[in-house]
Enzyme design. Structure first.
Site, short mmCIF file in Angstrom:
data_model
loop_
_atom_site.label_atom_id
_atom_site.label_comp_id
_atom_site.label_asym_id
_atom_site.label_seq_id
_atom_site.Cartn_x
_atom_site.Cartn_y
_atom_site.Cartn_z
N ASP A 1 -4.67 -49.89 -0.46
CA ASP A 1 -3.77 -48.64 0.09
C ASP A 1 -3.33 -47.91 -1.40
OD1 ASP A 1 -2.30 -51.28 -0.74
OD2 ASP A 1 -0.36 -50.49 -0.22
N TYR B 1 10.20 -55.01 4.85
CA TYR B 1 9.41 -55.25 3.99
C TYR B 1 9.34 -56.48 3.27
CZ TYR B 1 6.46 -53.24 0.13
OH TYR B 1 5.74 -52.93 -0.91
N HIS C 1 2.38 -58.90 -5.39
CA HIS C 1 2.20 -59.91 -4.66
C HIS C 1 0.74 -60.32 -4.60
CE1 HIS C 1 0.57 -57.65 -1.08
NE2 HIS C 1 0.60 -56.65 -2.22
FE1 FEO Z 1 0.95 -51.50 -1.21
FE2 FEO Z 1 -0.19 -54.82 -2.15
O1 FEO Z 1 -0.24 -53.04 -1.68
#
Ligand code: FEO
Length: 395
Positions: free
Chosen positions: A82, A192, A145
């Site tokens: 992304d 989130y 992450h």
């Molecule tokens: Fe927004 Fe771990 O990608």
């Protein structure tokens, strides 16, 4: 959209993805943004790129401020697609740009996009890159992450570009925290955190403490999703410390699915038992509530009670999906209990308990199973079951 100014010479050049509703299974009801930042000085740096289908828009946003040839550095804080999906295209357009990442970032870029990314220059925690008046300092944040995750700190302006951390999947015309509804903002930040960052809670606590000990002042946190925290960055830092400590409230979440209504009736009786103790309770039926919302509700709950009918000796498929998802997210410090209905052989409750124990969850036993349809005695047992769980979390 490139006229969004964080500080003089530092612009947001990202894109808003208004219509995404499925972010690898995360239900993004309010869409998201992919944030990228352009820092113009004697040297020009682009920090992060965007999803592949927005490459053109990112290039256009940059070109409103400078030519692509003038970009000297592209900083890659995180390789998940992304953010990096548009990198091959953008890197090809920014002919003079060096690409900077940490070692794990470089490795991941090669593994995603091939050997041309052997040219990535590697930085590590504490390394600095002088652009002129602005200095970029790098801080590796492995497993926040992904292994390749990194923060970029703009020293003179005290801006922490934090990649995924402190973000929200929240599309809006506004770019800053003080411009949006605070309740919506914190709800999206919580969703989130619960759905992306929860497994890394101990690491988050340690990394925030590390940043505090390093004495890095923070005036602004600029994540790669959602709005930028400029009014009160401590608000999201404190929320992360609270969520990472699994601070919970006296709340019970009942998660269930049902075939012919028996498990649903049991859930309602359990709910009444919990409520009779003055404890907050919420009933969430899978197939009516997506896993994204269920997990968010669980984040701050003290107990989770899960119900399933038995289908072909197994738990109902929506429950296996839910349990696969939640065990991967590794919530800690919660009490789990299980109930369900069956026609002849049973198996759902046994299967759910086994899954929960394997995940290391604390399980309240025994669970409750009812054959076919619960009668008044069964419902009384369910009521008492709810009451006992409420009493246990109040103790
Ligand atoms: Fe927004 Fe771990 O990608």
């Amino acid at each position: 959209m490139s006229n969004v100014v964080l500080k003089e010479g530092i612009n947001w050049v990202g894109v808003v993805d208004w219509n995404i509703r499925d972010f690898h299974g995360y239900v993004t009801g309010r869409g998201t943004t992919y944030n990228a930042y352009l820092i113009r000085d004697e040297k020009t740096a682009l920090v992060d790129t965007v999803r592949h289908n927005f490459a053109e828009e990112l290039a256009r946003n940059i070109q409103e401020l400078t030519s692509l040839e003038k970009i000297d550095y592209i900083i890659v804080n995180h390789v998940e697609m992304d953010h990096s999906g548009s990198l091959p295209e953008i890197a090809a357009l920014c002919k003079n740009a060096k690409i900077i990442a940490c070692q794990r970032g470089k490795d991941a870029l090669i593994e995603h996009y091939g050997p041309e990314f052997n040219r990535v220059e590697v930085v590590k925690t504490g390394d600095e890159l002088k652009l002129g008046k602005h200095t970029l300092r790098f801080l590796e944040t492995p497993m926040l992450h992904w292994p390749d995750s990194m923060f970029t700190y703009v020293v003179e302006e005290k801006i922490l570009i934090s990649n995924d951390a402190f973000g929200e999947h929240f599309a809006s015309s506004e770019r800053f925290d003080d411009e949006v509804d605070q309740q919506v903002l914190m709800d999206e930040a919580r969703t989130y955190y619960a759905n992306i960052l929860m497994p890394f809670a101990p690491l988050i606590t340690r990394k925030i403490q590390e940043v505090v000990q390093m004495g890095i002042p923070i005036d602004m946190i600029a994540p790669d999703h959602g709005v930028i925290w400029r009014k009160d960055p401590s608000k999201i830092i404190n929320a992360y410390l609270k969520w990472s400590a699994f601070e919970s409230v006296q709340k019970v979440i009942i998660v269930l699915d049902t075939m012919w209504g028996s498990t649903d009736k049991m859930a309602r009786a359990i709910e009444e038992g919990v409520a009779s103790e003055g404890v907050d309770v919420r009933v969430l039926k899978l197939r009516a509530t997506d896993n994204t919302e269920v997990v968010t509700e669980i984040l701050e709950a003290k107990a989770v009670v899960v119900g399933s009918p038995t289908l072909n000796s197994q738990m109902f498929p929506t429950l296996s999906s839910f349990l696969t998802y939640i065990t991967g997210l590794r919530p800690r410090g919660k009490l789990w209990a299980f109930f369900g209905s069956y026609g002849w052989g049973g198996g759902a409750v046994r299967g759910m308990v086994e899954t929960a124990k394997k995940a290391g969850f604390e399980v309240y036993e025994p669970g409750i199973e009812v054959k076919y349809v619960p009668d008044s005695d069964d419902l009384k047992k369910c009521f008492d079951f709810g009451k006992q769980i409420a009493q246990k979390i109040k103790a």
